[in-house]
Write a protein that holds these residues in place. Structure first.
Motif, mmCIF file in Angstrom:
data_model
loop_
_atom_site.group_PDB
_atom_site.id
_atom_site.type_symbol
_atom_site.label_atom_id
_atom_site.label_comp_id
_atom_site.label_asym_id
_atom_site.label_seq_id
_atom_site.Cartn_x
_atom_site.Cartn_y
_atom_site.Cartn_z
ATOM 1 N N PRO A 1 -5.516 -1.810 5.796
ATOM 2 C CA PRO A 1 -4.552 -2.694 5.132
ATOM 3 C C PRO A 1 -5.076 -3.174 3.788
ATOM 4 O O PRO A 1 -6.287 -3.300 3.585
ATOM 5 C CB PRO A 1 -4.396 -3.858 6.123
ATOM 6 C CG PRO A 1 -5.628 -3.825 6.962
ATOM 7 C CD PRO A 1 -6.028 -2.392 7.055
ATOM 8 N N PHE A 2 -4.156 -3.433 2.882
ATOM 9 C CA PHE A 2 -4.495 -3.939 1.555
ATOM 10 C C PHE A 2 -4.353 -5.461 1.533
ATOM 11 O O PHE A 2 -3.478 -6.016 2.201
ATOM 12 C CB PHE A 2 -3.565 -3.332 0.499
ATOM 13 C CG PHE A 2 -4.003 -1.986 0.005
ATOM 14 C CD1 PHE A 2 -4.141 -1.749 -1.345
ATOM 15 C CD2 PHE A 2 -4.285 -0.950 0.892
ATOM 16 C CE1 PHE A 2 -4.548 -0.500 -1.818
ATOM 17 C CE2 PHE A 2 -4.695 0.286 0.448
ATOM 18 C CZ PHE A 2 -4.832 0.517 -0.910
ATOM 19 N N ALA A 3 -5.200 -6.108 0.763
ATOM 20 C CA ALA A 3 -5.065 -7.544 0.529
ATOM 21 C C ALA A 3 -4.102 -7.774 -0.634
ATOM 22 O O ALA A 3 -3.905 -6.885 -1.485
ATOM 23 C CB ALA A 3 -6.425 -8.159 0.209
ATOM 24 N N GLU A 4 -3.507 -8.948 -0.674
ATOM 25 C CA GLU A 4 -2.621 -9.267 -1.799
ATOM 26 C C GLU A 4 -3.422 -9.211 -3.098
ATOM 27 O O GLU A 4 -4.564 -9.663 -3.181
ATOM 28 C CB GLU A 4 -1.998 -10.648 -1.633
ATOM 29 C CG GLU A 4 -1.045 -10.995 -2.755
ATOM 30 C CD GLU A 4 0.010 -11.995 -2.346
ATOM 31 O OE1 GLU A 4 1.028 -12.083 -3.066
ATOM 32 O OE2 GLU A 4 -0.169 -12.674 -1.328
ATOM 33 N N GLY A 5 -2.803 -8.607 -4.124
ATOM 34 C CA GLY A 5 -3.464 -8.466 -5.415
ATOM 35 C C GLY A 5 -4.308 -7.212 -5.547
ATOM 36 O O GLY A 5 -4.902 -6.962 -6.598
ATOM 37 N N MET A 6 -4.354 -6.391 -4.477
ATOM 38 C CA MET A 6 -5.161 -5.161 -4.505
ATOM 39 C C MET A 6 -4.283 -3.961 -4.820
ATOM 40 O O MET A 6 -3.136 -3.881 -4.375
ATOM 41 C CB MET A 6 -5.846 -4.959 -3.147
ATOM 42 C CG MET A 6 -6.707 -3.703 -3.055
ATOM 43 S SD MET A 6 -7.355 -3.410 -1.367
ATOM 44 C CE MET A 6 -8.458 -4.808 -1.209
ATOM 45 N N GLY A 7 -4.815 -3.036 -5.573
ATOM 46 C CA GLY A 7 -4.129 -1.783 -5.871
ATOM 47 C C GLY A 7 -5.053 -0.607 -5.613
ATOM 48 O O GLY A 7 -6.269 -0.769 -5.419
ATOM 49 N N MET A 8 -4.489 0.585 -5.629
ATOM 50 C CA MET A 8 -5.282 1.779 -5.340
ATOM 51 C C MET A 8 -6.455 1.946 -6.305
ATOM 52 O O MET A 8 -7.551 2.333 -5.906
ATOM 53 C CB MET A 8 -4.394 3.021 -5.397
ATOM 54 C CG MET A 8 -3.568 3.252 -4.156
ATOM 55 S SD MET A 8 -4.564 3.663 -2.697
ATOM 56 C CE MET A 8 -5.197 5.281 -3.153
ATOM 57 N N LEU A 9 -6.237 1.663 -7.586
ATOM 58 C CA LEU A 9 -7.301 1.870 -8.566
ATOM 59 C C LEU A 9 -8.470 0.922 -8.342
ATOM 60 O O LEU A 9 -9.598 1.210 -8.763
ATOM 61 C CB LEU A 9 -6.750 1.710 -9.984
ATOM 62 C CG LEU A 9 -5.728 2.763 -10.425
ATOM 63 C CD1 LEU A 9 -5.279 2.500 -11.851
ATOM 64 C CD2 LEU A 9 -6.289 4.180 -10.295
ATOM 65 N N ASP A 10 -8.214 -0.200 -7.648
ATOM 66 C CA ASP A 10 -9.297 -1.144 -7.364
ATOM 67 C C ASP A 10 -10.304 -0.586 -6.364
ATOM 68 O O ASP A 10 -11.410 -1.112 -6.236
ATOM 69 C CB ASP A 10 -8.724 -2.461 -6.818
ATOM 70 C CG ASP A 10 -7.849 -3.171 -7.838
ATOM 71 O OD1 ASP A 10 -8.197 -3.133 -9.034
ATOM 72 O OD2 ASP A 10 -6.822 -3.742 -7.442
ATOM 73 N N LEU A 11 -9.911 0.461 -5.634
ATOM 74 C CA LEU A 11 -10.800 1.049 -4.634
ATOM 75 C C LEU A 11 -11.771 2.049 -5.249
ATOM 76 O O LEU A 11 -12.638 2.567 -4.546
ATOM 77 C CB LEU A 11 -9.978 1.749 -3.547
ATOM 78 C CG LEU A 11 -8.958 0.888 -2.801
ATOM 79 C CD1 LEU A 11 -8.210 1.734 -1.781
ATOM 80 C CD2 LEU A 11 -9.634 -0.298 -2.129
ATOM 81 N N MET A 12 -11.612 2.322 -6.540
ATOM 82 C CA MET A 12 -12.410 3.363 -7.191
ATOM 83 C C MET A 12 -13.366 2.756 -8.206
ATOM 84 O O MET A 12 -13.081 1.705 -8.789
ATOM 85 C CB MET A 12 -11.484 4.347 -7.929
ATOM 86 C CG MET A 12 -10.407 4.937 -7.056
ATOM 87 S SD MET A 12 -9.246 5.929 -8.026
ATOM 88 C CE MET A 12 -7.972 6.208 -6.786
ATOM 89 N N PRO A 13 -14.495 3.408 -8.443
ATOM 90 C CA PRO A 13 -15.347 2.987 -9.547
ATOM 91 C C PRO A 13 -14.568 3.085 -10.864
ATOM 92 O O PRO A 13 -13.690 3.949 -11.004
ATOM 93 C CB PRO A 13 -16.500 3.996 -9.518
ATOM 94 C CG PRO A 13 -16.454 4.602 -8.156
ATOM 95 C CD PRO A 13 -15.029 4.569 -7.717
ATOM 96 N N PRO A 14 -14.862 2.213 -11.826
ATOM 97 C CA PRO A 14 -14.124 2.232 -13.095
ATOM 98 C C PRO A 14 -14.066 3.606 -13.757
ATOM 99 O O PRO A 14 -13.030 3.999 -14.297
ATOM 100 C CB PRO A 14 -14.894 1.225 -13.964
ATOM 101 C CG PRO A 14 -15.506 0.286 -12.975
ATOM 102 C CD PRO A 14 -15.845 1.119 -11.776
#
Length: 244
Positions: A104-117
């Motif tokens: 599950p995702f937390a509020e304010g989280m997106g897919m790109l947040d799961l990746m290194p910059p």
């Protein structure tokens, strides 16, 4: 018997669930595989404005239009994001959440947040160079393995993915989850972990620790990140066990 709504991950459509759908229906279950906007047979529906909210609406609309209740909602990979968003909107119609090699995702989280910059920047460059600024093509198979293990996939299955995969509307990766409503406390929560995710869980990664604790129930599959293709029989068995 259960009512399954199956939501595929990035680049995939309802076609990816074909073997699972057949196996579960043979056991008497009701099964609705969903194709999200811009993918599968819905590829022509995508626009530059297609985003995470679009895919959340797709899931809720599918449940509404088919008049489904007591739903077991299954999210594979990327689908963890829109399924998390849809779960709170389904209210009493939702019986169970199943995250398949996802979470599950937390509020304010997106897919790109799961990746290194650097990885996120590389995806954005692919979209700019090869996706008209708003579509993310599925990477070549030799690169796809960096997104998830290809273990168990035959050459025929890899060819099927190449042939049927559609570019992912990149807005679904860029938009963060907002307006999140929690599903009811009585909703059953299930995790199905394949090899790479299982290793992370067993290693005790702090941000995933909650998935090893009640009310979560965990099932493991010895295969790669696309079990609906690499281990359909085993996955169907696990999904049947989840609702039994």
């Amino acid at each position: 018997m259960a009512t399954f709504v199956l939501v595929p991950g990035a680049w995939l459509g309802a076609w990816a669930w074909e073997d699972i759908t057949r196996a579960l229906r043979e056991r008497g279950h009701t099964v609705l595989p969903v194709t999200l906007t811009g993918l599968g047979e819905g590829a022509g529906q995508a626009t530059p404005e297609t985003n995470l909210d679009t895919h959340i609406d797709d899931i809720v609309t599918a449940v509404d239009q088919h008049g489904l209740h007591d739903v077991t909602l299954v999210a594979h990979s990327y689908a963890g994001a829109p399924v998390t968003g849809a779960a709170g909107r389904l209210g009493s119609r939702l019986e169970r959440l199943v995250y398949l090699d996802s979470a599950p995702f937390a509020e304010g989280m997106g897919m790109l947040d799961l990746m290194p910059p650097q990885a996120a920047e590389q995806l954005s460059k692919q979209v700019a160079d090869h996706g008209e600024g708003w579509r993310l093509p599925m990477p070549p198979i030799e690169v796809l393995g960096s997104f998830g293990s290809l273990e168990g996939l035959s050459e025929d299955q890899l060819d099927l993915m190449r042939a049927k995969a559609m570019p992912q509307p990149f807005g679904t990766y860029e938009q963060r989850l907002t307006g999140l409503a929690e599903p009811g406390p009585g909703v059953d929560r299930v995790l199905i972990a394949c090899n790479d995710f299982r290793a992370l869980l067993d290693a005790g990664v702090p941000m995933l620790a909650f998935l090893n604790q009640p009310p979560w129930r965990r099932f493991d599959l010895s295969t790669g990140h696309w079990p609906m293709l690499s281990a359909p029989g085993e996955l169907a068995d696990v999904l049947h066990a989840v609702v039994s």
